[in-house]
Design an enzyme around this catalytic site. Structure first.
Site, PDB file in Angstrom:
ATOM      1  N   LYS A 127       2.752 -13.335  19.519  1.00 44.78           N
ATOM      2  CA  LYS A 127       2.790 -14.059  20.797  1.00 44.78           C
ATOM      3  C   LYS A 127       3.618 -15.334  20.648  1.00 44.78           C
ATOM      4  O   LYS A 127       4.444 -15.664  21.496  1.00 44.78           O
ATOM      5  CB  LYS A 127       1.359 -14.390  21.215  1.00 44.78           C
ATOM      6  CG  LYS A 127       1.258 -15.084  22.549  1.00 44.78           C
ATOM      7  CD  LYS A 127      -0.192 -15.324  22.920  1.00 44.78           C
ATOM      8  CE  LYS A 127      -0.261 -16.356  24.021  1.00 44.78           C
ATOM      9  NZ  LYS A 127      -1.357 -17.288  23.825  1.00 44.78           N
ATOM     10  N   ASP A 150       0.439  -8.877   1.611  1.00 40.95           N
ATOM     11  CA  ASP A 150      -0.640  -8.020   1.129  1.00 40.95           C
ATOM     12  C   ASP A 150      -1.625  -8.850   0.315  1.00 40.95           C
ATOM     13  O   ASP A 150      -1.214  -9.792  -0.360  1.00 40.95           O
ATOM     14  CB  ASP A 150      -0.062  -6.894   0.246  1.00 40.95           C
ATOM     15  CG  ASP A 150      -0.929  -5.660   0.253  1.00 40.95           C
ATOM     16  OD1 ASP A 150      -2.060  -5.739  -0.251  1.00 40.95           O
ATOM     17  OD2 ASP A 150      -0.489  -4.615   0.773  1.00 40.95           O
ATOM     18  N   LEU A 208      -1.251 -16.625   9.832  1.00 41.47           N
ATOM     19  CA  LEU A 208      -0.020 -16.632   9.035  1.00 41.47           C
ATOM     20  C   LEU A 208       1.079 -17.253   9.886  1.00 41.47           C
ATOM     21  O   LEU A 208       1.224 -16.904  11.060  1.00 41.47           O
ATOM     22  CB  LEU A 208       0.333 -15.180   8.675  1.00 41.47           C
ATOM     23  CG  LEU A 208       1.608 -14.939   7.872  1.00 41.47           C
ATOM     24  CD1 LEU A 208       1.474 -15.480   6.446  1.00 41.47           C
ATOM     25  CD2 LEU A 208       1.931 -13.433   7.813  1.00 41.47           C
ATOM     26  N   GLY A 222       0.824  -1.208   0.000  1.00 49.64           N
ATOM     27  CA  GLY A 222       0.000   0.000   0.000  1.00 49.64           C
ATOM     28  C   GLY A 222       0.860   1.260   0.000  1.00 49.64           C
ATOM     29  O   GLY A 222       2.090   1.201  -0.122  1.00 49.64           O
ATOM     30  N   TYR A 260      -3.491  -7.939  24.823  1.00 49.68           N
ATOM     31  CA  TYR A 260      -2.331  -8.843  24.655  1.00 49.68           C
ATOM     32  C   TYR A 260      -1.138  -8.335  25.470  1.00 49.68           C
ATOM     33  O   TYR A 260      -0.365  -9.120  26.009  1.00 49.68           O
ATOM     34  CB  TYR A 260      -1.944  -8.966  23.176  1.00 49.68           C
ATOM     35  CG  TYR A 260      -2.628 -10.116  22.473  1.00 49.68           C
ATOM     36  CD1 TYR A 260      -3.962 -10.018  22.075  1.00 49.68           C
ATOM     37  CD2 TYR A 260      -1.955 -11.306  22.209  1.00 49.68           C
ATOM     38  CE1 TYR A 260      -4.603 -11.061  21.430  1.00 49.68           C
ATOM     39  CE2 TYR A 260      -2.592 -12.360  21.566  1.00 49.68           C
ATOM     40  CZ  TYR A 260      -3.912 -12.228  21.176  1.00 49.68           C
ATOM     41  OH  TYR A 260      -4.531 -13.276  20.541  1.00 49.68           O
ATOM     42  N   ASN A 296      -4.908 -12.243  14.400  1.00 47.72           N
ATOM     43  CA  ASN A 296      -3.936 -13.145  13.757  1.00 47.72           C
ATOM     44  C   ASN A 296      -2.502 -12.653  13.918  1.00 47.72           C
ATOM     45  O   ASN A 296      -1.585 -13.439  14.180  1.00 47.72           O
ATOM     46  CB  ASN A 296      -4.277 -13.321  12.278  1.00 47.72           C
ATOM     47  CG  ASN A 296      -5.516 -14.174  12.095  1.00 47.72           C
ATOM     48  OD1 ASN A 296      -5.753 -15.106  12.872  1.00 47.72           O
ATOM     49  ND2 ASN A 296      -6.322 -13.864  11.094  1.00 47.72           N
ATOM     50  N   TYR A 334     -14.591   1.200   9.963  1.00 48.43           N
ATOM     51  CA  TYR A 334     -13.170   1.545  10.063  1.00 48.43           C
ATOM     52  C   TYR A 334     -12.830   2.034  11.473  1.00 48.43           C
ATOM     53  O   TYR A 334     -11.947   1.491  12.133  1.00 48.43           O
ATOM     54  CB  TYR A 334     -12.860   2.630   9.036  1.00 48.43           C
ATOM     55  CG  TYR A 334     -11.402   3.046   8.960  1.00 48.43           C
ATOM     56  CD1 TYR A 334     -10.446   2.198   8.411  1.00 48.43           C
ATOM     57  CD2 TYR A 334     -10.991   4.297   9.421  1.00 48.43           C
ATOM     58  CE1 TYR A 334      -9.114   2.585   8.321  1.00 48.43           C
ATOM     59  CE2 TYR A 334      -9.665   4.689   9.328  1.00 48.43           C
ATOM     60  CZ  TYR A 334      -8.725   3.833   8.775  1.00 48.43           C
ATOM     61  OH  TYR A 334      -7.408   4.223   8.685  1.00 48.43           O
ATOM     62  N   THR A 365     -10.876  -7.229   8.649  1.00 54.74           N
ATOM     63  CA  THR A 365      -9.436  -6.993   8.447  1.00 54.74           C
ATOM     64  C   THR A 365      -8.820  -6.379   9.693  1.00 54.74           C
ATOM     65  O   THR A 365      -7.754  -6.800  10.147  1.00 54.74           O
ATOM     66  CB  THR A 365      -9.204  -6.086   7.217  1.00 54.74           C
ATOM     67  OG1 THR A 365      -9.623  -6.794   6.058  1.00 54.74           O
ATOM     68  CG2 THR A 365      -7.747  -5.704   7.058  1.00 54.74           C
TER      69      THR A 365
HETATM   70  N1  LIG Z   1      -2.590   7.242   4.898  1.00 56.82           N
HETATM   71  C1  LIG Z   1      -3.089   7.809   5.966  1.00 56.82           C
HETATM   72  O1  LIG Z   1      -3.227   9.033   5.997  1.00 56.82           O
HETATM   73  C2  LIG Z   1      -3.474   6.983   7.180  1.00 56.82           C
HETATM   74  C3  LIG Z   1      -4.046   7.664   8.278  1.00 56.82           C
HETATM   75  C4  LIG Z   1      -4.400   6.916   9.391  1.00 56.82           C
HETATM   76  C5  LIG Z   1      -4.170   5.560   9.440  1.00 56.82           C
HETATM   77  N2  LIG Z   1      -3.627   4.931   8.360  1.00 56.82           N
HETATM   78  C6  LIG Z   1      -3.438   3.477   8.463  1.00 56.82           C
HETATM   79  O2  LIG Z   1      -2.209   3.086   7.902  1.00 56.82           O
HETATM   80  C7  LIG Z   1      -2.344   1.837   7.243  1.00 56.82           C
HETATM   81  C8  LIG Z   1      -1.879   1.969   5.791  1.00 56.82           C
HETATM   82  O3  LIG Z   1      -2.672   2.946   5.148  1.00 56.82           O
HETATM   83  P1  LIG Z   1      -2.391   3.401   3.628  1.00 56.82           P
HETATM   84  O4  LIG Z   1      -2.727   4.824   3.524  1.00 56.82           O
HETATM   85  O5  LIG Z   1      -1.064   2.929   3.214  1.00 56.82           O
HETATM   86  O6  LIG Z   1      -3.548   2.609   2.876  1.00 56.82           O
HETATM   87  P2  LIG Z   1      -3.451   1.611   1.633  1.00 56.82           P
HETATM   88  O7  LIG Z   1      -4.851   1.254   1.285  1.00 56.82           O
HETATM   89  O8  LIG Z   1      -2.588   2.177   0.586  1.00 56.82           O
HETATM   90  O9  LIG Z   1      -2.703   0.366   2.268  1.00 56.82           O
HETATM   91  C9  LIG Z   1      -3.356  -0.674   2.936  1.00 56.82           C
HETATM   92  C10 LIG Z   1      -2.778  -1.976   2.427  1.00 56.82           C
HETATM   93  O10 LIG Z   1      -3.388  -3.071   3.127  1.00 56.82           O
HETATM   94  C11 LIG Z   1      -3.731  -4.069   2.169  1.00 56.82           C
HETATM   95  N3  LIG Z   1      -4.841  -4.855   2.721  1.00 56.82           N
HETATM   96  C12 LIG Z   1      -6.128  -4.472   2.929  1.00 56.82           C
HETATM   97  N4  LIG Z   1      -6.835  -5.476   3.470  1.00 56.82           N
HETATM   98  C13 LIG Z   1      -5.970  -6.509   3.620  1.00 56.82           C
HETATM   99  C14 LIG Z   1      -6.106  -7.833   4.123  1.00 56.82           C
HETATM  100  N5  LIG Z   1      -7.286  -8.283   4.586  1.00 56.82           N
HETATM  101  N6  LIG Z   1      -5.011  -8.642   4.105  1.00 56.82           N
HETATM  102  C15 LIG Z   1      -3.816  -8.194   3.633  1.00 56.82           C
HETATM  103  N7  LIG Z   1      -3.643  -6.951   3.142  1.00 56.82           N
HETATM  104  C16 LIG Z   1      -4.708  -6.131   3.145  1.00 56.82           C
HETATM  105  C17 LIG Z   1      -4.107  -3.303   0.929  1.00 56.82           C
HETATM  106  O11 LIG Z   1      -4.074  -4.088  -0.244  1.00 56.82           O
HETATM  107  C18 LIG Z   1      -3.056  -2.199   0.932  1.00 56.82           C
HETATM  108  O12 LIG Z   1      -1.878  -2.581   0.290  1.00 56.82           O
HETATM  109  C19 LIG Z   1      -3.800   1.424   7.363  1.00 56.82           C
HETATM  110  O13 LIG Z   1      -3.931   0.517   8.426  1.00 56.82           O
HETATM  111  C20 LIG Z   1      -4.501   2.720   7.685  1.00 56.82           C
HETATM  112  O14 LIG Z   1      -5.649   2.499   8.460  1.00 56.82           O
HETATM  113  C21 LIG Z   1      -3.285   5.616   7.229  1.00 56.82           C
END
Ligand SMILES: NC(=O)c1ccc[n+]([C@@H]2O[C@H](COP(=O)([O-])OP(=O)(O)OC[C@H]3O[C@@H](n4cnc5c(N)ncnc54)[C@H](O)[C@@H]3O)[C@@H](O)[C@H]2O)c1
Length: 328
Positions: free
Chosen positions: A108, A36, A66, A15, A162, A102, A148, A95
């Site tokens: 752990k 991913d 995993l 991501g 945990y 997971n 979310y 997720t």
């Molecule tokens: N970008 C931001 O501003 C921001 C702000 C707050 C929190 N976050 C958190 O940071 C993390 C990354 O965000 P991002 O902006 O890179 O978003 P993104 O959507 O680009 O990245 C998320 C990644 O998780 C993968 N993914 C989704 N569901 C999955 C699953 N069930 N199994 C395996 N992979 C899965 C997606 O394919 C993607 O590559 C997220 O957890 C998000 O909640 C991001």
């Protein structure tokens, strides 16, 4: 600087944030396993890392257990923009919650440190500004954003259970709006939306009157915060806010982007979406004191990098699909 080479698992590694984190960990000399399911991540984001013998990519959904051997886990897997997380809200909650269970189970078994990418969305539509970590939030548990927000809140609960119950070494970061190259061009987030609209000469759509504020952190600054938090002593569990405390109104951002991209776009106003917070700004006192961290990249420099990225993407013919629903 000499580092001890570690095997590091990054979930959501393909991501936006995950790919930058993988890059940084490789540059620091570690061995990186990127996991991913490519729901919102793209293989293009990590294609340049594949030739590196210290990098490995695995297609896997974190909703399933995993079994791998690693020394540290960064859990980022989760769609992050409203368009994506509202597309299949049940899967979003799964997720966050099953993914956390997971990955915590794996940590752990391995007795390894685990980092959780939490979010400022745990504060909901906040009634205090700026938000400190002890503010408990104002989240609507049955609204369209709840899959979310509540999923991430539950993940935090699991991390701290945990920690208390199994003495796990946890790190919880509450991430605020972050931007930079490799953001999704079509996920409806304000920075990417405005840049794409400006580059295409289309009207810039502002939801509401543009007076709502957002604080934007450049991706390299954020990743530095992740690495510092992971390296901190085990008493530093978080939650810890990571974000840029410098606020801009959405209208100011639009004007900045029009200016930097040399665009002739005009501004169009639309109604605000449901549950959209009017103001969100981190108090980063804890990150400053505990991690010696604060954002360094000025908005103008960060925006230039992001504009360059989207300009390249559009010139390669990657036409962004229209946004499914608005968000800022
Ligand atoms: N970008 C931001 O501003 C921001 C702000 C707050 C929190 N976050 C958190 O940071 C993390 C990354 O965000 P991002 O902006 O890179 O978003 P993104 O959507 O680009 O990245 C998320 C990644 O998780 C993968 N993914 C989704 N569901 C999955 C699953 N069930 N199994 C395996 N992979 C899965 C997606 O394919 C993607 O590559 C997220 O957890 C998000 O909640 C991001």
């Amino acid at each position: 600087m000499s580092v001890t080479k570690k095997r590091v698992l990054v979930t959501g590694g393909a991501g936006f944030l995950g790919s930058h984190l993988c890059e940084r960990l490789l540059a620091d000399g570690h061995d990186v396993l990127c996991v991913d399911n490519y729901f919102t991540g793209r293989k293009d984001n990590i294609a340049h890392l594949l030739p590196n013998p210290n990098f490995e990519a695995l297609r896997h959904d974190v909703c399933f257990p995993l079994y791998v051997e690693v020394d540290e886990i960064y859990n980022l897997a989760c769609p992050a923009s409203p368009i994506h997380y509202q597309h299949d809200p049940v899967q979003t909650t799964k997720t966050s919650v099953s993914g956390a269970i997971n990955m915590l189970g794996l940590a752990k078994r391995l007795r390894c440190k685990i980092f959780q990418a939490s979010t400022s969305e745990v504060y909901g539509d906040p009634s205090v500004h700026p938000q400190t970590e002890d503010y408990r939030g104002n989240v609507n548990p049955i609204g369209p954003r709840a899959c979310y927000d509540e999923g991430k809140r539950c993940a935090e609960t699991l991390f701290f259970d945990y920690y208390r119950q199994h003495k796990l070494r946890i790190r919880v970061a509450r991430i605020f709006n972050t931007y930079g190259p490799r953001m999704h061009p079509n996920d409806g987030r304000v920075v990417s939306n405005f840049i794409v609209q400006a580059l295409k000469g289309e009207p810039i759509t502002i939801y509401g009157d543009g007076s709502q504020t957002r604080a934007f952190c450049y991706v390299d600054d954020l990743i530095e915060g992740f690495v510092r938090l992971m390296a901190a002593s085990d008493e530093v569990t978080g939650p810890i806010n990571l974000g840029n405390p410098v606020e801009n109104t959405v209208a100011q951002l639009a004007a900045r982007i029009i200016d930097l991209s040399g665009s002739r776009s005009r501004i169009e106003y639309r109604p605000l979406p449901v549950d959209d917070p009017v103001q969100r700004c981190p108090d980063i006192t804890r990150a400053r004191n505990v991690l010696g961290w604060e954002p360094r990249v000025p908005l103008e420099i960060g925006l230039r990098h992001a504009i360059e990225f989207f300009d390249r993407l559009l010139s390669e013919g990657a036409e962004p699909a229209p946004a499914l629903s608005p968000t800022v």
